[in-house]
Write a protein that holds these residues in place. Structure first.
Motif, PDB file in Angstrom:
ATOM      1  N   SER A 150      46.381   8.494  20.884  1.00  0.00           N
ATOM      2  CA  SER A 150      47.008   7.614  21.457  1.00  0.00           C
ATOM      3  C   SER A 150      46.439   7.545  22.904  1.00  0.00           C
ATOM      4  CB  SER A 150      48.617   7.968  21.535  1.00  0.00           C
ATOM      5  OG  SER A 150      49.337   7.336  22.010  1.00  0.00           O
ATOM      6  N   ALA A 151      45.588   6.585  23.104  1.00  0.00           N
ATOM      7  CA  ALA A 151      44.752   6.303  24.412  1.00  0.00           C
ATOM      8  C   ALA A 151      44.903   4.708  24.835  1.00  0.00           C
ATOM      9  CB  ALA A 151      43.455   6.791  24.294  1.00  0.00           C
ATOM     10  N   ILE A 152      45.006   4.753  26.151  1.00  0.00           N
ATOM     11  CA  ILE A 152      44.870   3.339  26.812  1.00  0.00           C
ATOM     12  C   ILE A 152      43.659   3.347  27.645  1.00  0.00           C
ATOM     13  CG2 ILE A 152      47.051   2.599  26.619  1.00  0.00           C
ATOM     14  CD1 ILE A 152      47.410   3.375  29.420  1.00  0.00           C
ATOM     15  N   ALA A 153      42.989   2.196  27.754  1.00  0.00           N
ATOM     16  CA  ALA A 153      41.740   2.121  28.396  1.00  0.00           C
ATOM     17  C   ALA A 153      41.559   0.714  29.179  1.00  0.00           C
ATOM     18  CB  ALA A 153      40.596   2.491  27.758  1.00  0.00           C
ATOM     19  N   GLN A 154      40.924   0.636  30.233  1.00  0.00           N
ATOM     20  CA  GLN A 154      40.731  -0.518  31.029  1.00  0.00           C
ATOM     21  C   GLN A 154      38.953  -0.533  31.522  1.00  0.00           C
ATOM     22  OE1 GLN A 154      42.304  -3.440  34.338  1.00  0.00           O
ATOM     23  NE2 GLN A 154      43.589  -2.336  33.318  1.00  0.00           N
ATOM     24  N   VAL A 155      38.450  -1.425  31.662  1.00  0.00           N
ATOM     25  CA  VAL A 155      37.258  -1.381  32.022  1.00  0.00           C
ATOM     26  C   VAL A 155      37.335  -2.174  33.451  1.00  0.00           C
ATOM     27  CG1 VAL A 155      34.749  -2.119  31.950  1.00  0.00           C
ATOM     28  CG2 VAL A 155      35.632  -1.396  29.994  1.00  0.00           C
ATOM     29  N   ALA A 156      36.898  -1.498  34.755  1.00  0.00           N
ATOM     30  CA  ALA A 156      36.765  -2.038  35.913  1.00  0.00           C
ATOM     31  C   ALA A 156      35.628  -2.243  36.384  1.00  0.00           C
ATOM     32  CB  ALA A 156      37.732  -1.092  36.815  1.00  0.00           C
ATOM     33  N   ARG A 157      35.434  -3.171  37.372  1.00  0.00           N
ATOM     34  CA  ARG A 157      34.105  -3.823  37.981  1.00  0.00           C
ATOM     35  C   ARG A 157      34.098  -2.577  39.147  1.00  0.00           C
ATOM     36  NH1 ARG A 157      31.904  -8.645  36.559  1.00  0.00           N
ATOM     37  NH2 ARG A 157      33.312 -10.094  35.297  1.00  0.00           N
ATOM     38  N   THR A 158      32.763  -2.182  39.068  1.00  0.00           N
ATOM     39  CA  THR A 158      32.523  -1.281  40.075  1.00  0.00           C
ATOM     40  C   THR A 158      31.107  -1.357  40.697  1.00  0.00           C
ATOM     41  OG1 THR A 158      31.804   0.354  38.429  1.00  0.00           O
ATOM     42  CG2 THR A 158      34.074   0.624  39.515  1.00  0.00           C
ATOM     43  N   ILE A 159      30.756  -0.799  41.962  1.00  0.00           N
ATOM     44  CA  ILE A 159      29.367  -0.999  42.591  1.00  0.00           C
ATOM     45  C   ILE A 159      28.825   0.671  42.421  1.00  0.00           C
ATOM     46  CG2 ILE A 159      28.190  -1.211  44.851  1.00  0.00           C
ATOM     47  CD1 ILE A 159      30.430  -2.963  45.541  1.00  0.00           C
ATOM     48  N   ARG A 161      30.275  -1.402  35.568  1.00  0.00           N
ATOM     49  CA  ARG A 161      31.628  -1.442  34.892  1.00  0.00           C
ATOM     50  C   ARG A 161      31.841   0.176  34.607  1.00  0.00           C
ATOM     51  NH1 ARG A 161      33.438  -6.268  32.863  1.00  0.00           N
ATOM     52  NH2 ARG A 161      31.812  -8.045  33.214  1.00  0.00           N
ATOM     53  N   THR A 162      33.020   0.401  34.896  1.00  0.00           N
ATOM     54  CA  THR A 162      33.591   1.700  34.801  1.00  0.00           C
ATOM     55  C   THR A 162      34.895   1.876  33.879  1.00  0.00           C
ATOM     56  OG1 THR A 162      32.700   2.679  36.933  1.00  0.00           O
ATOM     57  CG2 THR A 162      34.536   4.057  35.830  1.00  0.00           C
ATOM     58  N   ARG A 163      34.858   2.638  32.845  1.00  0.00           N
ATOM     59  CA  ARG A 163      35.772   2.671  31.810  1.00  0.00           C
ATOM     60  C   ARG A 163      36.883   3.803  32.207  1.00  0.00           C
ATOM     61  NH1 ARG A 163      36.536   0.921  26.728  1.00  0.00           N
ATOM     62  NH2 ARG A 163      34.258   0.269  26.825  1.00  0.00           N
ATOM     63  N   ILE A 164      38.316   3.241  32.576  1.00  0.00           N
ATOM     64  CA  ILE A 164      39.293   4.147  32.782  1.00  0.00           C
ATOM     65  C   ILE A 164      40.003   4.169  31.574  1.00  0.00           C
ATOM     66  CG2 ILE A 164      40.915   4.245  34.621  1.00  0.00           C
ATOM     67  CD1 ILE A 164      38.510   3.891  35.988  1.00  0.00           C
ATOM     68  N   MET A 165      40.509   5.591  31.340  1.00  0.00           N
ATOM     69  CA  MET A 165      41.105   5.838  30.111  1.00  0.00           C
ATOM     70  C   MET A 165      42.055   7.136  30.351  1.00  0.00           C
ATOM     71  SD  MET A 165      39.550   6.602  26.106  1.00  0.00           S
ATOM     72  CE  MET A 165      38.723   8.223  26.698  1.00  0.00           C
ATOM     73  N   PHE A 166      43.190   7.045  29.516  1.00  0.00           N
ATOM     74  CA  PHE A 166      44.148   8.047  29.556  1.00  0.00           C
ATOM     75  C   PHE A 166      44.657   8.429  28.297  1.00  0.00           C
ATOM     76  CE2 PHE A 166      44.873   5.412  33.369  1.00  0.00           C
ATOM     77  CZ  PHE A 166      44.910   6.498  34.278  1.00  0.00           C
ATOM     78  N   TYR A 167      44.655   9.704  27.853  1.00  0.00           N
ATOM     79  CA  TYR A 167      45.459  10.107  26.640  1.00  0.00           C
ATOM     80  C   TYR A 167      46.124  11.493  26.971  1.00  0.00           C
ATOM     81  CZ  TYR A 167      40.944  13.007  25.635  1.00  0.00           C
ATOM     82  OH  TYR A 167      40.085  13.629  25.587  1.00  0.00           O
ATOM     83  N   SER A 168      46.770  11.897  25.922  1.00  0.00           N
ATOM     84  CA  SER A 168      47.556  13.242  26.057  1.00  0.00           C
ATOM     85  C   SER A 168      46.791  14.152  25.202  1.00  0.00           C
ATOM     86  CB  SER A 168      48.956  13.047  25.818  1.00  0.00           C
ATOM     87  OG  SER A 168      49.657  14.104  25.411  1.00  0.00           O
ATOM     88  N   THR A 169      46.950  15.443  25.770  1.00  0.00           N
ATOM     89  CA  THR A 169      46.061  16.358  25.307  1.00  0.00           C
ATOM     90  C   THR A 169      46.832  16.946  23.970  1.00  0.00           C
ATOM     91  OG1 THR A 169      45.345  17.274  27.376  1.00  0.00           O
ATOM     92  CG2 THR A 169      45.162  18.741  25.371  1.00  0.00           C
ATOM     93  N   PHE A 170      48.127  16.959  23.770  1.00  0.00           N
ATOM     94  CA  PHE A 170      48.940  17.679  22.972  1.00  0.00           C
ATOM     95  C   PHE A 170      49.910  16.637  22.115  1.00  0.00           C
ATOM     96  CE2 PHE A 170      48.725  20.914  26.423  1.00  0.00           C
ATOM     97  CZ  PHE A 170      47.642  21.823  25.776  1.00  0.00           C
ATOM     98  N   TYR A 171      50.156  16.999  21.034  1.00  0.00           N
ATOM     99  CA  TYR A 171      51.258  16.286  20.145  1.00  0.00           C
ATOM    100  C   TYR A 171      52.443  16.845  20.606  1.00  0.00           C
ATOM    101  CZ  TYR A 171      48.551  13.639  16.869  1.00  0.00           C
ATOM    102  OH  TYR A 171      47.775  12.889  16.168  1.00  0.00           O
ATOM    103  N   THR A 172      53.600  16.020  20.931  1.00  0.00           N
ATOM    104  CA  THR A 172      54.906  16.560  21.131  1.00  0.00           C
ATOM    105  C   THR A 172      56.019  16.074  20.273  1.00  0.00           C
ATOM    106  OG1 THR A 172      54.178  16.714  23.399  1.00  0.00           O
ATOM    107  CG2 THR A 172      56.481  17.227  23.073  1.00  0.00           C
ATOM    108  N   MET A 173      57.173  16.582  20.070  1.00  0.00           N
ATOM    109  CA  MET A 173      58.127  16.144  19.285  1.00  0.00           C
ATOM    110  C   MET A 173      59.311  16.343  20.174  1.00  0.00           C
ATOM    111  SD  MET A 173      56.401  15.463  16.407  1.00  0.00           S
ATOM    112  CE  MET A 173      57.683  14.982  15.516  1.00  0.00           C
ATOM    113  N   ARG A 174      60.450  15.171  19.811  1.00  0.00           N
ATOM    114  CA  ARG A 174      61.449  15.366  20.558  1.00  0.00           C
ATOM    115  C   ARG A 174      62.462  16.427  20.133  1.00  0.00           C
ATOM    116  NH1 ARG A 174      64.195   9.615  20.500  1.00  0.00           N
ATOM    117  NH2 ARG A 174      66.066  10.953  20.746  1.00  0.00           N
ATOM    118  N   SER A 175      63.056  17.216  21.283  1.00  0.00           N
ATOM    119  CA  SER A 175      63.873  18.263  20.776  1.00  0.00           C
ATOM    120  C   SER A 175      65.252  18.133  20.234  1.00  0.00           C
ATOM    121  CB  SER A 175      64.062  19.132  22.282  1.00  0.00           C
ATOM    122  OG  SER A 175      64.789  18.416  23.139  1.00  0.00           O
TER     123      SER A 175
END
Length: 369
Positions: A263-272, A330-344
């Motif tokens: 489950s990951a989101i990403a965006q490409v930003a303009r960079t120098i 162009r630099t890719r910025i991305m986030f994801y979670s390391t673990f699976y988690t379930m609601r308690s």
């Protein structure tokens, strides 16, 4: 503020539109299917007649389902109101809606899997279409809400939701309810944030009377993303949440990473190239009984940081910073979670850390910091 702007836009559109007002925000006509067919247009639960459901055109094996109705030993649950529709093999529902040509729109709808195992839905507004997998159930109540986006190429959009499945039992298709649409106003990068929509405030319609958020499906590209500026680069969905039902670090909206590294989101930003940048973001929990040790991994090109967060499932967040030197334009910025988690509180609903307030800035003089 945004609501008043939308109201003004709606008035202007209504004044200039001859055939009706372009749709802005909310349920489409009879989007919750509370207006049903006449008894003469029904054969049991099956709808007979192309235009039997008010405001909709149907084809194939379509059933009109009442909340609490049973199918064998299974109880069919409707998320909003008293009625929904079920799409059997190759069945579809269709509605024509006035929109503004060139505008971006997001469609939100609720769906539940019934007896088929590999259910999926095809949603389209010509020439755009997408297949939404429904194999994974993210909430324990049997329902999930999904978002899908398109750009209007005409001033009338023909929205089609189609079940492409072929099952032995033609009734083994998904239940559909609560279909809404929202006009999107894609934000731009500024000198205060090189990322677009870093606070996730611009996104799909969220139903006010539901508490499970909206799933943004996997493999969504930024050209037609219901989360403007962002891509879902993963096998599973991410969840779009609001402050009315969840704990959000800033503003009114945020993203919950509900399926670990899938489950990951990403965006490409303009960079120098050679220039130093700083990525700021918040990590927390949604106050939805998602407890335990969490880690959000953030990437900026070749650089990465792991941000641990110990969640008690009652809300809260912490700030994090990643500094890096750009190696390309162009630099890719991305986030994801390391673990699976379930609601308690139910042990069957996927959940995860919340990401919000993502800001990317260039560092003028890195030696002074």
């Amino acid at each position: 503020m945004r609501g008043s702007v939308l109201a003004v836009v709606a008035v202007l559109l209504c004044a200039t539109c001859r055939l009706g007002c372009a749709f802005i925000d909310g349920l489409v006509p009879n989007g919750n299917f509370e207006l049903g067919p006449k008894p003469s247009d029904m054969k049991g639960t099956v709808v007979i007649g192309k235009y039997a459901i008010p405001k909709w055109e149907i084809s194939g094996f379509v059933e009109y389902i009442k909340s609490g109705q049973k199918q064998g030993d299974m109880l069919l649950v409707v998320p909003e109101g008293a009625f929904a529709v079920r799409l059997g093999n190759e069945a579809s529902i269709k509605q024509r809606l006035r929109v503004q040509k060139g505008m971006y729109y997001s469609i939100t709808f609720s769906a539940a899997r019934t007896c088929a195992q590999e259910e999926k839905l095809n949603i389209s507004v010509a020439p755009d279409s997408g297949v939404l997998p429904m194999q994974t159930l993210y909430s324990s109540n049997g329902w999930d809400s999904y978002a899908w986006a398109f750009q209007a190429e005409l001033d009338v959009a023909e929205i089609v939701i189609h079940n492409p499945g072929v099952e032995e039992d033609p009734a083994c298709g998904p239940l559909i309810d609560s279909i809404a649409i929202r006009a999107l106003y894609p934000p731009k990068a500024t000198n205060k944030n090189l990322l677009k929509n870093g606070g996730f405030e611009e996104g799909p319609y969220i139903f006010q009377n539901t508490s499970w958020g909206v799933l943004i499906p996997p493999n969504i590209e930024d050209d037609h993303s219901p989360l403007p500026g962002w891509m879902v680069e993963s096998l599973k969905a991410v969840k779009y949440i609001d402050s009315a039902h969840f704990s959000v670090p800033g503003g009114y909206r945020a993203i919950e990473l509900v399926a670990g590294k899938e489950s990951a989101i990403a965006q490409v930003a303009r960079t120098i190239p050679g220039k130093t940048y700083t990525l700021f973001f918040a990590v927390g929990d949604a106050s939805n009984s998602c407890e335990g040790s969490m880690i959000v991994e953030a990437f900026a090109g070749r650089d990465t940081i792991k941000v641990p967060y110990e969640s008690k499932g009652k809300g809260g967040f912490k700030r994090a910073v990643l500094r890096f030197k750009a190696v390309s334009t162009r630099t890719r910025i991305m986030f994801y979670s390391t673990f699976y988690t379930m609601r308690s509180d139910d042990f069957s609903s996927l959940c995860g850390p919340v990401v919000d307030d993502v800001v990317l800035l260039s560092v003028r003089n890195p030696r002074l910091m």
